[in-house]
Design an enzyme around this catalytic site. Structure first.
Site, PDB file in Angstrom:
ATOM      1  N   ASP A   1      45.409  38.631  41.126  1.00  0.00           N
ATOM      2  CA  ASP A   1      44.508  38.675  42.273  1.00  0.00           C
ATOM      3  C   ASP A   1      43.124  38.262  41.769  1.00  0.00           C
ATOM      4  O   ASP A   1      42.912  38.056  40.562  1.00  0.00           O
ATOM      5  CB  ASP A   1      44.497  40.080  42.875  1.00  0.00           C
ATOM      6  CG  ASP A   1      44.095  40.098  44.340  1.00  0.00           C
ATOM      7  OD1 ASP A   1      43.498  39.106  44.813  1.00  0.00           O
ATOM      8  OD2 ASP A   1      44.357  41.106  45.016  1.00  0.00           O
ATOM      9  N   ALA A   2      42.167  38.123  42.671  1.00  0.00           N
ATOM     10  CA  ALA A   2      40.826  37.672  42.294  1.00  0.00           C
ATOM     11  C   ALA A   2      40.272  38.539  41.173  1.00  0.00           C
ATOM     12  O   ALA A   2      40.267  39.767  41.261  1.00  0.00           O
ATOM     13  CB  ALA A   2      39.904  37.713  43.502  1.00  0.00           C
TER      14      ALA A   2
END
Length: 574
Positions: free
Chosen positions: A293-294
């Site tokens: 994820d980011a």
């Protein structure tokens, strides 16, 4: 020993010619070029807010050799131009991702919204998630996107969870499997779009936000196996291409897999080899690409120094790293991790081999040679087309949900309730809205077009006046909550403009009162006193039109609510 990729098996199923291309390409890459393939860079319209550079696209690609691209903002013409430019300047064609969770609106600002996960679940009709996936693939593909970061396969178990409240496809493994499988079928019906499910090992059990703090899934191994584990196993067996690892810990399972771990050793999945290698790739048999994820989210950054977690994510079993902070710095962190043995040569090659394997499955090089990689202005005709708008309307009709109407106040019609007092709520609790603008303007226009006389309560008065005067001048009150967003705007809670005065629903026993949520499904928590409550799931004009249709009795409510809408409050059911 960690399981290595098999490019002849699911999800790749490459021919010997394709495998040879992967191996030849891998062999021809320098260490720097291999490191570059690990990165997804984020391109912003109107400025690069993440990596702090002013390099041209061509310079980014030649200097950092990135393997994937994501972008933020832009209409269809702008996005298509950017993606064509990136593919023209990339030595190895790029994986290009979009966040199409609810339709083509996740790919460009003029894309077609169809339905959120919550709306798909409420519809109980597989055509809704199928069309959501199909429109996502059509409209994103017209721009040059080849990877979709969706569907979300989290299970909403905790009603306080804001991150997946509207995005989750259900509250049980069965519902999530049914709905997300339909969405995947839609995504793949007409294209070879890479499908990425998220967020392993699963959000929805707690109320915190991984953008701000480490997420924790507290389920026992047995509980996880029969819920989230079932969902992931189903999609892995069905040949899913990519899985996004969340900044979410699964401590009970981590300790079972590695009994030496102490509380202070527990990491989010993005940094936990026992979850990525032992559970996901070995036990569940996932053979595709794992992307983080980011990596700006505090669920990851709070674990250790960025200098350490950039290479540790790949060493732990992630294959791609989502977003630079500073390009030169992060590239250097990853390269140092390779040179100092944090990432072994075997792990580096395995990650890059998986990435190149997806590019081979998509036949990106072949498409480039045949002139099919770049998209044209003619391709954009599919965006917002009549068929897509019809599916949006069908999705709204199937999903809008009458959660309760305990006093049988519906329908609200201009013949019987002409004078409407409208209370419009969103994040900007102190703002005063002009009735001709935005969502509020659409709502007022729709009501007035049906013959209602609408007075918008602007929340400026601190005195509610005489009760009998209110009753004499108002035929019905309509409370509309348009609380949207997650991450930095993740608070679903209603903030009344003037509590205990003109705004909060003191009037529920004075005049018929209807509350409509245009986003979160759990707004009854802050308005248990209302007797008629509707979940509508989105604020687009088509949804607003159909909400009014159903308020006035011109069409039936067919959506189904889950038990979390009651937020464990007995008074919400009254």
């Amino acid at each position: 020993m960690p399981r290595l990729v098999d490019l002849t098996a699911t999800p790749y199923r490459l021919t010997q010619t394709q495998v040879a291309w992967v191996e030849d390409t891998l062999a021809g890459l320098s260490v720097e070029e291999k490191v570059g393939q690990l990165f997804f860079n984020l391109f912003h319209f109107g400025g690069d807010t993440f990596s702090g550079n002013d390099l041209s696209n061509a310079e980014i690609l030649s200097r950092y050799h990135i393997g994937g691209a994501r972008y933020h903002g832009g209409d269809s013409t702008q996005v298509q131009g950017l993606l064509n430019d990136l593919q023209q300047h990339s030595q190895i064609p790029l994986l290009i991702a979009a966040n199409c969770e609810s339709g083509g609106n996740g790919a460009c600002s003029d894309g077609t919204y169809i339905a959120t996960g919550a709306q798909c679940d409420a519809a109980k009709d597989d055509s809704v998630p199928f069309h959501t996936g199909l429109v996502s693939a059509r409209e994103a593909g017209a721009l040059g996107v080849n990877v979709n970061f969706a569907p979300i396969v989290d299970i909403l178990q905790n009603w306080r969870n804001t991150i997946v409240n509207t995005r989750a496809h259900g509250t049980t493994a069965e519902d999530v499997i049914r709905s997300t499988s339909a969405k995947v079928r839609g995504l793949r019906a007409e294209s070879d779009m890479v499908v990425c499910i998220k967020h392993f090992p699963g959000d929805g059990t707690e109320e915190r936000d991984q953008h701000l703090v480490l997420g924790v899934n507290e389920l026992s191994p047995q509980e996880w196996d029969t819920s989230f584990g079932r969902v992931y196993q189903h999609h892995i067996d069905a040949g899913i291409d990519m899985i996004m690892a969340g900044h979410i810990a699964l401590p009970a399972y981590s300790k079972q897999l590695d009994p030496s771990l102490r509380d202070e050793d527990i990491m989010p999945a993005t940094l936990a080899p026992e979850l990525l290698q032992d559970l996901l790739k070995d036990r569940l048999g996932f053979n595709g690409v794992v992307v983080t994820d980011a990596t700006h989210m505090l669920g990851m950054s709070s674990a250790m120094r960025r200098q350490d977690y950039v290479p540790r994510a790949i060493a732990a079993g992630c294959d791609m790293f989502l977003f630079f902070n500073d390009m030169a710095e992060d590239f250097g962190f990853m390269l140092d991790g390779v040179r100092h043995g944090v990432i072994t040569p075997e792990r580096l090659d395995d990650a890059v081999r998986r990435i190149l394997g997806l590019k081979a499955r998509l036949d990106l090089v072949g498409k480039r040679e045949r002139g099919e990689l770049l998209k044209s202005a003619e391709d954009l005709a599919v965006i917002g087309c009549e068929e897509h708008l019809r599916w949006r309307a069908e999705a709204a009709d199937a999903a809008i949900t009458l959660v309760k109407d305990t006093l049988h106040q519906l329908p609200i019609r201009p013949e019987t309730h002409r004078r409407i007092r409208l209370y419009f709520l969103d994040q900007a609790a102190e703002a005063i809205y002009a009735a001709g603008e935005g969502v509020l303007g659409n709502l007022v226009a729709e009501l007035e077009g049906r013959g209602f006389e609408v007075t918008v309560n602007d929340g400026t008065s601190r005195v509610k006046g005489k009760t009998l005067d209110y009753r004499d001048s108002v035929d019905a009150a309509l409370v509309v909550a348009d609380i949207v967003g997650y991450a930095a705007e993740n608070n679903y809670r209603i903030r009344w403009k003037t509590p205990m005065s003109t705004d909060a629903p003191w009037y529920v026993h004075e005049v018929p009162t209807v509350m409509v949520s245009l986003n979160y499904t759990t707004h009854l928590h802050d308005a248990t006193m209302v007797k008629t409550y509707i979940n509508a799931y989105h604020d687009n004009p088509e949804t607003i039109r159909q909400v009014v249709d159903k308020l006035t009795g011109e069409s039936e409510f067919t959506g189904t609510a889950n038990d979390l809408v009651w937020t464990e409050k007995w008074q919400a059911r009254l």
